[in-house]
Design an enzyme around this catalytic site. Structure first.
Site, PDB file in Angstrom:
ATOM      1  N   ARG A  74     -11.385  36.059   6.637  1.00 42.36           N
ATOM      2  CA  ARG A  74     -10.305  35.759   5.704  1.00 42.36           C
ATOM      3  C   ARG A  74     -10.861  35.414   4.320  1.00 42.36           C
ATOM      4  NH1 ARG A  74      -4.613  35.082   6.564  1.00 42.36           N
ATOM      5  NH2 ARG A  74      -3.867  34.372   4.563  1.00 42.36           N
ATOM      6  N   ASN A 116       4.386  31.685  -7.551  1.00 40.33           N
ATOM      7  CA  ASN A 116       4.965  32.172  -6.292  1.00 40.33           C
ATOM      8  C   ASN A 116       6.414  31.736  -6.248  1.00 40.33           C
ATOM      9  OD1 ASN A 116       5.291  33.284  -3.772  1.00 40.33           O
ATOM     10  ND2 ASN A 116       3.999  31.802  -2.700  1.00 40.33           N
ATOM     11  N   HIS A 118       9.604  30.827  -3.680  1.00 43.13           N
ATOM     12  CA  HIS A 118       9.857  30.415  -2.294  1.00 43.13           C
ATOM     13  C   HIS A 118      11.364  30.281  -2.092  1.00 43.13           C
ATOM     14  CE1 HIS A 118       9.331  28.543   1.529  1.00 43.13           C
ATOM     15  NE2 HIS A 118       9.950  27.445   1.143  1.00 43.13           N
ATOM     16  N   ASP A 150      -0.969  26.306  -5.529  1.00 40.03           N
ATOM     17  CA  ASP A 150      -2.136  25.448  -5.314  1.00 40.03           C
ATOM     18  C   ASP A 150      -2.661  25.686  -3.897  1.00 40.03           C
ATOM     19  OD1 ASP A 150      -0.431  24.071  -3.640  1.00 40.03           O
ATOM     20  OD2 ASP A 150      -0.425  22.210  -4.808  1.00 40.03           O
ATOM     21  N   GLY A 152      -1.973  24.271  -1.125  1.00 46.65           N
ATOM     22  CA  GLY A 152      -1.047  24.005  -0.019  1.00 46.65           C
ATOM     23  C   GLY A 152      -0.106  25.167   0.252  1.00 46.65           C
ATOM     24  N   ASP A 154       3.367  26.317  -0.268  1.00 44.25           N
ATOM     25  CA  ASP A 154       4.584  26.123  -1.070  1.00 44.25           C
ATOM     26  C   ASP A 154       4.672  24.715  -1.666  1.00 44.25           C
ATOM     27  OD1 ASP A 154       5.370  28.737  -0.348  1.00 44.25           O
ATOM     28  OD2 ASP A 154       6.240  28.008   1.516  1.00 44.25           O
TER      29      ASP A 154
HETATM   30  C1  GRF Z   1      11.747  36.462  -1.185  1.00 41.09           C
HETATM   31  O1  GRF Z   1      12.868  35.698  -0.778  1.00 41.09           O
HETATM   32  C2  GRF Z   1      10.542  35.590  -1.296  1.00 41.09           C
HETATM   33  O2  GRF Z   1      10.793  34.333  -1.829  1.00 41.09           O
HETATM   34  C3  GRF Z   1      10.131  35.490   0.145  1.00 41.09           C
HETATM   35  O3  GRF Z   1      10.295  36.804   0.642  1.00 41.09           O
HETATM   36  C4  GRF Z   1      11.313  37.444  -0.116  1.00 41.09           C
HETATM   37  C5  GRF Z   1      10.712  38.695  -0.712  1.00 41.09           C
HETATM   38  O4  GRF Z   1      11.658  39.665  -0.965  1.00 41.09           O
HETATM   39  N1  GRF Z   1       8.807  34.962   0.294  1.00 41.09           N
HETATM   40  P1  GRF Z   1      11.292  41.026  -1.731  1.00 41.09           P
HETATM   41  O5  GRF Z   1      10.109  41.673  -1.028  1.00 41.09           O
HETATM   42  O6  GRF Z   1      10.986  40.697  -3.161  1.00 41.09           O
HETATM   43  O7  GRF Z   1      12.518  41.866  -1.613  1.00 41.09           O
END
Ligand code: GRF
Length: 215
Positions: A74, A116, A118, A150, A152, A154
Site C-alpha cells: 500500500r 476531499n 464527504h 489529513d 485521518g 474524513d
Molecule cells: C460522493 O457522494 C462522494 O462524496 C462519495 O462518493 C460519491 C462520489 O460520487 N465519497 P461521484 O463518483 O462523483 O458520482
C-alpha cells in the site's frame, strides 16, 4: 463556452476518482468558463472501467490508473500515486469520490492542498457508508462536507458544508442522490474559490479571502 481555452493563469488541478464521476463532471463543466479559474490537468483513478474515466476522456483530459494490486505494498502504491500526481504539477488535488485513503508519501507532497468531499456533516458519520449510517441513526439533517485531507478518515479541517434534510421515506440511494446534488454545488463553488483566491489553514480552521468575484 466549451471552445474558450482557460486563462493561462488558471490553477492546475488534478482530480482523483473511483466511480461514476458526477462530481468530476460538475468540475469539468465549471472549468469550461475561463473565469472559473480552474484547469483540470489530469484525472487519476485507482481502478479501470469506471464512468469517471470516460467523462475525463470525453473532455480531452489526460487520465491515469494506478491500482493498489499492481504494487508490492500500500505504501508503494501511495508513493507511486504521489509521483504520478506530481508529474502533472497541480496546485490543488481534489478527491472526488476517490475510495482510497491517501498515505504519508502523498500527504508529504500534497498535504494542505488536497481536498476531499464527504457525504455527511463532519464530524458525524465518517467512512465509506455515510448516507447509510446517517439514515440508520435517524438524524433529520445530514449533508456534505468539503475538507482538507489529513491523516485521518474524513477528519481534516473543514472548507465548507451543506445541509440536506432526511425525508421520512428516504432510502440510502434516494438520500445519497439528494446529498450528491447539493455536494456538487458546494464542490464547484469552493474549489473555484480556493483556486482563484487561495486559502490558509489556522489550526482546524480553513481561512479563505472574501469572495471578491462572486462567481
Ligand atoms: C460522493 O457522494 C462522494 O462524496 C462519495 O462518493 C460519491 C462520489 O460520487 N465519497 P461521484 O463518483 O462523483 O458520482
Amino acid at each position: 463556452m466549451g471552445a474558450v481555452p482557460p486563462l493561462p493563469d488558471a490553477t492546475p488541478v488534478v482530480v482523483l476518482v473511483s466511480g461514476s464521476g458526477t462530481n468530476l463532471q460538475a468540475l469539468i463543466d465549471a472549468s469550461d468558463d475561463p473565469a472559473y479559474g480552474v484547469r483540470i490537468v489530469a484525472v487519476g483513478a485507482d481502478r479501470d472501467g469506471i464512468p469517471a474515466l470516460d467523462r475525463a476522456e470525453r473532455a480531452g483530459i489526460e487520465t491515469f490508473v494506478l491500482r493498489v494490486a499492481d504494487h508490492p505494498s500500500r505504501a508503494a502504491w501511495d508513493a507511486a500515486l504521489a509521483e504520478r500526481v506530481a508529474a502533472a504539477s497541480p496546485e490543488l488535488v481534489v478527491l472526488a469520490g476517490f475510495m482510497k485513503l491517501t498515505g504519508a508519501a502523498f500527504l508529504a507532497r500534497f498535504g494542505g492542498r488536497t481536498l476531499n468531499s464527504h457525504p455527511a456533516l463532519s464530524p458525524s458519520f465518517p467512512g465509506m457508508n455515510a448516507p447509510r449510517d446517517a439514515l440508520a441513526h435517524g438524524v433529520k439533517i445530514t449533508g456534505a462536507t468539503l475538507f482538507v485531507v489529513d491523516e485521518g478518515v474524513d477528519t481534516g479541517p473543514i472548507v465548507a458544508q451543506v445541509a440536506v434534510p432526511v425525508l421520512d421515506d428516504d432510502t440510502v440511494d434516494s438520500l445519497h442522490d439528494r446529498i450528491k446534488s447539493s455536494e456538487r454545488g458546494m464542490l464547484v463553488e469552493w474549489v473555484g474559490r480556493l483556486a482563484r483566491d487561495g486559502h490558509s489553514i489556522d489550526g482546524r480552521r480553513v481561512v479563505t479571502p472574501p469572495n471578491r468575484r462572486n462567481l
